[in-house]
Write a protein that holds these residues in place. Sequence first.
Motif, mmCIF file in Angstrom:
data_model
loop_
_atom_site.group_PDB
_atom_site.id
_atom_site.type_symbol
_atom_site.label_atom_id
_atom_site.label_comp_id
_atom_site.label_asym_id
_atom_site.label_seq_id
_atom_site.Cartn_x
_atom_site.Cartn_y
_atom_site.Cartn_z
ATOM 1 N N ASP A 41 0.831 -1.211 0.000
ATOM 2 C CA ASP A 41 0.000 0.000 0.000
ATOM 3 C C ASP A 41 0.866 1.262 0.000
ATOM 4 O OD1 ASP A 41 -2.276 -1.564 -0.024
ATOM 5 O OD2 ASP A 41 -2.651 -1.369 2.139
ATOM 6 N N ARG A 42 1.970 1.243 0.771
ATOM 7 C CA ARG A 42 2.881 2.394 0.797
ATOM 8 C C ARG A 42 3.493 2.616 -0.584
ATOM 9 N NH1 ARG A 42 4.395 0.234 5.672
ATOM 10 N NH2 ARG A 42 6.263 -0.713 4.808
ATOM 11 N N ARG A 43 3.872 1.526 -1.247
ATOM 12 C CA ARG A 43 4.471 1.643 -2.580
ATOM 13 C C ARG A 43 3.470 2.155 -3.603
ATOM 14 N NH1 ARG A 43 8.686 -3.319 -3.508
ATOM 15 N NH2 ARG A 43 9.894 -2.973 -1.632
ATOM 16 N N LEU A 44 2.219 1.761 -3.469
ATOM 17 C CA LEU A 44 1.197 2.265 -4.384
ATOM 18 C C LEU A 44 0.959 3.754 -4.172
ATOM 19 C CD1 LEU A 44 -1.511 -0.547 -4.495
ATOM 20 C CD2 LEU A 44 -0.167 0.333 -6.388
ATOM 21 N N ALA A 45 0.983 4.173 -2.905
ATOM 22 C CA ALA A 45 0.735 5.576 -2.583
ATOM 23 C C ALA A 45 1.900 6.463 -3.023
ATOM 24 C CB ALA A 45 0.487 5.734 -1.092
ATOM 25 N N ASP A 46 3.125 5.957 -2.912
ATOM 26 C CA ASP A 46 4.312 6.725 -3.274
ATOM 27 C C ASP A 46 5.204 5.839 -4.118
ATOM 28 O OD1 ASP A 46 6.590 8.262 -3.508
ATOM 29 O OD2 ASP A 46 6.994 8.380 -1.359
ATOM 30 N N GLN A 47 5.154 6.032 -5.422
ATOM 31 C CA GLN A 47 5.892 5.183 -6.349
ATOM 32 C C GLN A 47 7.403 5.207 -6.105
ATOM 33 O OE1 GLN A 47 4.512 3.153 -8.854
ATOM 34 N NE2 GLN A 47 2.595 3.602 -7.846
ATOM 35 N N ARG A 48 7.893 6.216 -5.396
ATOM 36 C CA ARG A 48 9.322 6.312 -5.113
ATOM 37 C C ARG A 48 9.683 5.680 -3.767
ATOM 38 N NH1 ARG A 48 10.678 12.334 -5.590
ATOM 39 N NH2 ARG A 48 8.967 12.347 -4.125
ATOM 40 N N ALA A 49 8.729 5.054 -3.078
ATOM 41 C CA ALA A 49 8.975 4.480 -1.764
ATOM 42 C C ALA A 49 9.771 3.180 -1.825
ATOM 43 C CB ALA A 49 7.652 4.228 -1.037
ATOM 44 N N ALA A 50 9.698 2.497 -2.935
ATOM 45 C CA ALA A 50 10.398 1.218 -3.058
ATOM 46 C C ALA A 50 11.878 1.464 -3.317
ATOM 47 C CB ALA A 50 9.801 0.406 -4.194
ATOM 48 N N PRO A 51 12.741 0.744 -2.620
ATOM 49 C CA PRO A 51 14.169 0.941 -2.858
ATOM 50 C C PRO A 51 14.561 0.545 -4.272
ATOM 51 C CG PRO A 51 13.791 -0.959 -1.436
ATOM 52 C CD PRO A 51 12.462 -0.291 -1.658
ATOM 53 N N ASP A 52 15.500 1.274 -4.824
ATOM 54 C CA ASP A 52 16.063 0.990 -6.147
ATOM 55 C C ASP A 52 15.061 1.064 -7.296
ATOM 56 O OD1 ASP A 52 18.520 0.560 -4.915
ATOM 57 O OD2 ASP A 52 18.129 -1.577 -4.673
ATOM 58 N N THR A 53 13.980 1.803 -7.115
ATOM 59 C CA THR A 53 13.015 1.907 -8.203
ATOM 60 C C THR A 53 12.957 3.305 -8.797
ATOM 61 O OG1 THR A 53 11.218 2.363 -6.671
ATOM 62 C CG2 THR A 53 11.527 0.070 -7.349
ATOM 63 N N VAL A 54 13.771 4.217 -8.278
ATOM 64 C CA VAL A 54 13.768 5.576 -8.793
ATOM 65 C C VAL A 54 14.781 5.673 -9.922
ATOM 66 C CG1 VAL A 54 14.166 7.998 -8.228
ATOM 67 C CG2 VAL A 54 13.095 6.500 -6.548
ATOM 68 N N LEU A 55 14.315 6.074 -11.066
ATOM 69 C CA LEU A 55 15.205 6.262 -12.200
ATOM 70 C C LEU A 55 15.655 7.716 -12.245
ATOM 71 C CD1 LEU A 55 13.309 4.326 -14.993
ATOM 72 C CD2 LEU A 55 15.272 3.568 -13.668
ATOM 73 N N GLU A 56 16.934 7.907 -12.444
ATOM 74 C CA GLU A 56 17.447 9.263 -12.578
ATOM 75 C C GLU A 56 17.295 9.697 -14.027
ATOM 76 O OE1 GLU A 56 21.218 10.221 -10.870
ATOM 77 O OE2 GLU A 56 21.066 8.523 -9.497
#
Length: 71
Positions: A41-56
């Motif tokens: 649920d946290r990951r759905l609410a904030d797409q950047r909450a999951a480690p290593d999933t933010v693309l620069e």
Amino acid sequence: MTYEQSDQERVESRAHLLPEEAAVGSDDPQAQAEAILAESDRRLADQRAAPDTVLEHRTSAETVPPIEPPD
């Protein structure tokens, strides 16, 4: 129309261990399901909450120039 499960129904459904989870066992499948769903649920609410999933996103001007090998 979308069917939405209640939190309790979601937990009960997720508490049935997957084969790989059953192979290693679980002391408390109910608590494990609650933790997994809370993180989901946290990951759905904030797409950047999951480690290593933010693309620069960088432009070519922001990159380091290549080092030219000596001749």
